[in-house]
Design a protein around this motif. Sequence first.
Motif, PDB file in Angstrom:
ATOM      1  N   UNK A 493      -6.538   2.732  16.416  1.00  0.00           N
ATOM      2  CA  UNK A 493      -6.526   3.356  17.848  1.00  0.00           C
ATOM      3  C   UNK A 493      -6.356   5.006  17.661  1.00  0.00           C
ATOM      4  N   UNK A 494      -7.145   5.566  18.138  1.00  0.00           N
ATOM      5  CA  UNK A 494      -6.995   7.181  17.815  1.00  0.00           C
ATOM      6  C   UNK A 494      -6.932   7.550  16.470  1.00  0.00           C
ATOM      7  N   UNK A 495      -7.500   6.956  15.687  1.00  0.00           N
ATOM      8  CA  UNK A 495      -7.294   7.370  14.300  1.00  0.00           C
ATOM      9  C   UNK A 495      -5.876   6.776  13.779  1.00  0.00           C
ATOM     10  N   UNK A 496      -5.465   5.950  14.410  1.00  0.00           N
ATOM     11  CA  UNK A 496      -3.951   5.487  13.576  1.00  0.00           C
ATOM     12  C   UNK A 496      -4.058   4.005  13.740  1.00  0.00           C
ATOM     13  N   UNK A 497      -4.050   3.254  12.510  1.00  0.00           N
ATOM     14  CA  UNK A 497      -3.744   1.895  12.406  1.00  0.00           C
ATOM     15  C   UNK A 497      -2.278   1.639  12.204  1.00  0.00           C
ATOM     16  N   UNK A 498      -1.799   0.623  12.881  1.00  0.00           N
ATOM     17  CA  UNK A 498      -0.353   0.161  13.205  1.00  0.00           C
ATOM     18  C   UNK A 498      -0.289  -1.203  12.906  1.00  0.00           C
ATOM     19  N   UNK A 499       0.395  -1.527  11.771  1.00  0.00           N
ATOM     20  CA  UNK A 499       0.761  -2.944  11.691  1.00  0.00           C
ATOM     21  C   UNK A 499       2.169  -3.430  12.128  1.00  0.00           C
ATOM     22  N   UNK A 500       2.167  -4.267  12.826  1.00  0.00           N
ATOM     23  CA  UNK A 500       3.320  -4.972  13.447  1.00  0.00           C
ATOM     24  C   UNK A 500       3.618  -6.178  12.972  1.00  0.00           C
ATOM     25  N   UNK A 501       4.761  -6.147  11.946  1.00  0.00           N
ATOM     26  CA  UNK A 501       5.427  -7.235  11.085  1.00  0.00           C
ATOM     27  C   UNK A 501       6.771  -7.836  11.821  1.00  0.00           C
ATOM     28  N   UNK A 502       6.485  -8.961  12.242  1.00  0.00           N
ATOM     29  CA  UNK A 502       7.641  -9.588  12.639  1.00  0.00           C
ATOM     30  C   UNK A 502       8.693  -9.822  11.622  1.00  0.00           C
ATOM     31  N   UNK A 503      10.021 -10.099  12.391  1.00  0.00           N
ATOM     32  CA  UNK A 503      11.140 -10.253  11.478  1.00  0.00           C
ATOM     33  C   UNK A 503      10.733 -11.404  10.256  1.00  0.00           C
ATOM     34  N   UNK A 504      11.492 -11.440   9.307  1.00  0.00           N
ATOM     35  CA  UNK A 504      11.265 -12.469   8.085  1.00  0.00           C
ATOM     36  C   UNK A 504       9.905 -12.872   8.246  1.00  0.00           C
ATOM     37  N   UNK A 505       9.084 -12.087   7.712  1.00  0.00           N
ATOM     38  CA  UNK A 505       7.614 -12.308   7.741  1.00  0.00           C
ATOM     39  C   UNK A 505       7.022 -11.886   6.002  1.00  0.00           C
ATOM     40  N   UNK A 506       5.716 -12.663   5.972  1.00  0.00           N
ATOM     41  CA  UNK A 506       5.008 -12.290   5.009  1.00  0.00           C
ATOM     42  C   UNK A 506       3.611 -12.102   5.345  1.00  0.00           C
ATOM     43  N   UNK A 507       3.043 -10.785   5.231  1.00  0.00           N
ATOM     44  CA  UNK A 507       1.677 -10.527   5.760  1.00  0.00           C
ATOM     45  C   UNK A 507       0.642 -10.312   4.347  1.00  0.00           C
ATOM     46  N   UNK A 508      -0.519 -10.736   4.104  1.00  0.00           N
ATOM     47  CA  UNK A 508      -1.331 -10.326   3.422  1.00  0.00           C
ATOM     48  C   UNK A 508      -2.900  -9.972   4.111  1.00  0.00           C
ATOM     49  N   UNK A 509      -3.289  -8.894   3.862  1.00  0.00           N
ATOM     50  CA  UNK A 509      -4.365  -8.550   4.682  1.00  0.00           C
ATOM     51  C   UNK A 509      -5.494  -7.713   3.800  1.00  0.00           C
ATOM     52  N   UNK A 510      -6.715  -7.821   4.052  1.00  0.00           N
ATOM     53  CA  UNK A 510      -7.747  -7.006   3.478  1.00  0.00           C
ATOM     54  C   UNK A 510      -8.058  -5.860   4.449  1.00  0.00           C
ATOM     55  N   UNK A 511      -8.449  -4.833   3.916  1.00  0.00           N
ATOM     56  CA  UNK A 511      -8.566  -3.627   4.651  1.00  0.00           C
ATOM     57  C   UNK A 511     -10.317  -3.679   5.073  1.00  0.00           C
ATOM     58  N   UNK A 512     -10.366  -3.577   6.166  1.00  0.00           N
ATOM     59  CA  UNK A 512     -12.106  -3.374   6.716  1.00  0.00           C
ATOM     60  C   UNK A 512     -12.223  -2.107   7.093  1.00  0.00           C
ATOM     61  N   UNK A 513     -13.244  -1.373   6.654  1.00  0.00           N
ATOM     62  CA  UNK A 513     -13.692  -0.078   7.038  1.00  0.00           C
ATOM     63  C   UNK A 513     -12.720   1.253   6.542  1.00  0.00           C
TER      64      UNK A 513
END
Length: 513
Positions: A493-513
């Motif tokens: 949003x507006x040139x800024x990508x924010x990731x919201x990580x829940x407490x006690x979590x593991x996240x694996x993502x692929x970057x798109x674009x």
Amino acid sequence: MKKQLAALAASLIWALGAQAADIKLVVNADQPGPVIHRNVYGQFAEHLGTGIYEGMWVGPDSKIPNVRGWRKDVVAALKELKVPLVRWPGGCFADEYHWRDGIGPRNKRPVKINTNWGGVPEDNAVGTHEFFDLVEQLGAEAYVNGNLGTGSAQEMSEWLEYMTGEGKSTLTDLRRKNGRDKPFRVHYFAVGNEAWGCGGNMRPEYYADQYRQVASFLKTPGHNRPIMIASGGNGLQTEWTEALSKGVHSVNAISHHSYTLPTGKWEHKGAAIGFPEGEWISTLANVQHIDEIITKNTAVLDKNDPSKKIGFYFDEWGSWYDPDPGSNPGFLVQRNTLRDALLAALHFNVFHAHADRVQMTNIAQMVNVLQAMIQTTKTSMVLTPTYHAFALYTPFQDATSLPAKIENNPVYKVGNVEMPGISATAARAKDGKLYIGLVNSNANQPAELTLQVGSAAPKAVKGKLLTAGAMDAQNELGKPAQVVPQAFEAQATNGKLTLKLPAKSVVVVAVEG
């Protein structure tokens, strides 16, 4: 009330800190590092409890669906993990295992007592042929651990001839008689296990001399020559790496072991469920100790082996808790919870950071033992939180590591134990995509971070999230699973990508674009 007020105060302090200094993950995609070897995600199957028998092997005559004795459900689930390698037959069991006991008709094989694990009968139903059938069904590589403790150079050399020999000899004819015409492919072979302990209580210098002698006689066809592994140290020990990396020319890799105990005490390790937050953080913070172990040992290797010909294999790691009440303590049965999933992911991130030397690791163990992927009864199975952590990280197998730095990383602290709140790793996978792995270790506080690749923010990320409501959430047989992957995505949003990580979590993502 006091505990609630303290938690609220900590929450406010964390929130104010996060507002004062935004958390940012910066990935330098134009600075490729070493490849993360797929065998960093290796597995370990020892003759221990129901780790093999019942857990995976039921025999070809069982009513449980199987392929030549191996459970169809378990094998299918492990194939989904893309298991790259399996270590067998131990562990401590390896140094009391005589390979000739495990060949020929199963009803004529000798029955021994498993003196290391539970004092139960070992009928040798799973031997060399059965093991290779398993790894071939999985599409995995084979890591065979030789018997130095109660065995000999002759026994190991004859085993290798039996497995890899191509011409006509008594041993190759015996293999053919037992149903295998072509040689087995042995990718890795170790001379003993834990020589400092259950493998013989040796000194590093004495073991180094033993290795030199034995390795001289371990001969195979050149195109089927396994990588030779020497039994190394434990914990913060570096003397084994020192002794084995100087003047022992046949060493291709050095193994090392270290387990995570919540209390740090072997006599009372800590509970697998119902634990306090103090044991949540003490478990996860131990990964900093793992990083220190690798750093100190690879520094020794860099001094003695600057050309990096010797690998550092962390071939036993994982959580070790007090055994499940009512179970045989020698079977090492323990519950597997969300805490274990985070512990696994934190290990992966450390292993990736040392990818130039750490080219293999083996979690202990694959099924029903310690930090297992799968837990079974005789007729059913369940995928553990650790299984799902491995599944999330499969894109990192053979990916090219990339520098990833967290700016303004919050500190997570409970009592006198503290650790970085967020752990991150990044790599360019074989499919060409940029993948990012993130762990928020804080048991109570979510985290927000901005993602920057080079000097720009990506347009979006998409992947999987693993979390649950309770620190000790688990997937139990016969009950709805509490820890399962969920879809995760974020848009810029507006040139800024924010990731919201829940407490006690593991996240694996692929970057798109």
